[in-house]
Design a protein around this motif. Sequence first.
Motif, short mmCIF file in Angstrom:
data_model
loop_
_atom_site.label_atom_id
_atom_site.label_comp_id
_atom_site.label_asym_id
_atom_site.label_seq_id
_atom_site.Cartn_x
_atom_site.Cartn_y
_atom_site.Cartn_z
N LEU A 36 -15.71 59.07 -4.98
CA LEU A 36 -14.26 58.93 -4.90
C LEU A 36 -13.67 60.06 -4.05
N LEU A 37 -14.14 61.29 -4.29
CA LEU A 37 -13.65 62.45 -3.53
C LEU A 37 -13.99 62.31 -2.05
N VAL A 38 -15.20 61.82 -1.76
CA VAL A 38 -15.59 61.60 -0.36
C VAL A 38 -14.64 60.60 0.30
N GLN A 39 -14.34 59.51 -0.43
CA GLN A 39 -13.43 58.49 0.10
C GLN A 39 -12.06 59.10 0.41
N ILE A 40 -11.56 59.91 -0.54
CA ILE A 40 -10.22 60.49 -0.37
C ILE A 40 -10.22 61.49 0.79
N ARG A 41 -11.28 62.29 0.90
CA ARG A 41 -11.34 63.27 2.00
C ARG A 41 -11.39 62.59 3.35
N ARG A 42 -11.98 61.40 3.40
CA ARG A 42 -12.10 60.69 4.68
C ARG A 42 -10.83 59.90 5.02
N ALA A 43 -9.94 59.76 4.04
CA ALA A 43 -8.73 58.95 4.27
C ALA A 43 -7.76 59.69 5.20
N THR A 44 -6.79 58.96 5.75
CA THR A 44 -5.79 59.59 6.61
C THR A 44 -4.87 60.47 5.76
N SER A 45 -4.22 61.45 6.41
CA SER A 45 -3.30 62.33 5.68
C SER A 45 -2.20 61.52 5.01
#
Length: 197
Positions: free
Chosen positions: A164-173
Amino acid sequence: MAKEKSGGARSKLRQHFLANIGRVMDSNELRKVAGDISEWARRVRELRTEEGYLILTHNDRSELKPGEYLLEISKPQPAFERAISKETRAFVLDRNGFTCQMCGAVAGEPHPYDPTRKTRLHIGHIIDKSMQGPDDPSNLRAICSVCNEGASNVTLTRPDLQKLLVQIRRATSADQLEILKWLVTKFPKQAIEISNK
Ligand SMILES: [Zn+2]
């Protein structure tokens, strides 16, 4: 002509819905079926809340217009959902923050998967009744109608924290900010505590 009794109107509506499974009907048609009584809409609501028929409206389906009704399955919902006390229902909804525990949709807000739909919450079992799950509040949770309709046989596991954290870190600002806003709304006290550290 004698005035229709409410029970009569309700049973006429029930028969009409059951004879027209899968066909969208509008309020004019249903009012006529009910014998032109002004409480026809209340009788339709009773079929839903007291008898458990899943009569869908525009709140449940984006393709339905206001004033349109649709019954897709003839089988009413189990008596449990109807028999659940107001207190238990309120307790579970409050404990779950009026949020669907599967997709995070918030009661009354546009549904994240289908923004034209308003989120309506139901009470569902965590461990299914067929698996001997009890009707106890500890085994109940808030589930939105979208998840409820599609989720009966799907076991959805919670996402793994690292992934989940990886997904959020890869998301746009912009998306990260949306997540932040959602989290701050969900955890206002903790948000203040964390920002004061
Ligand atoms: Zn949901």
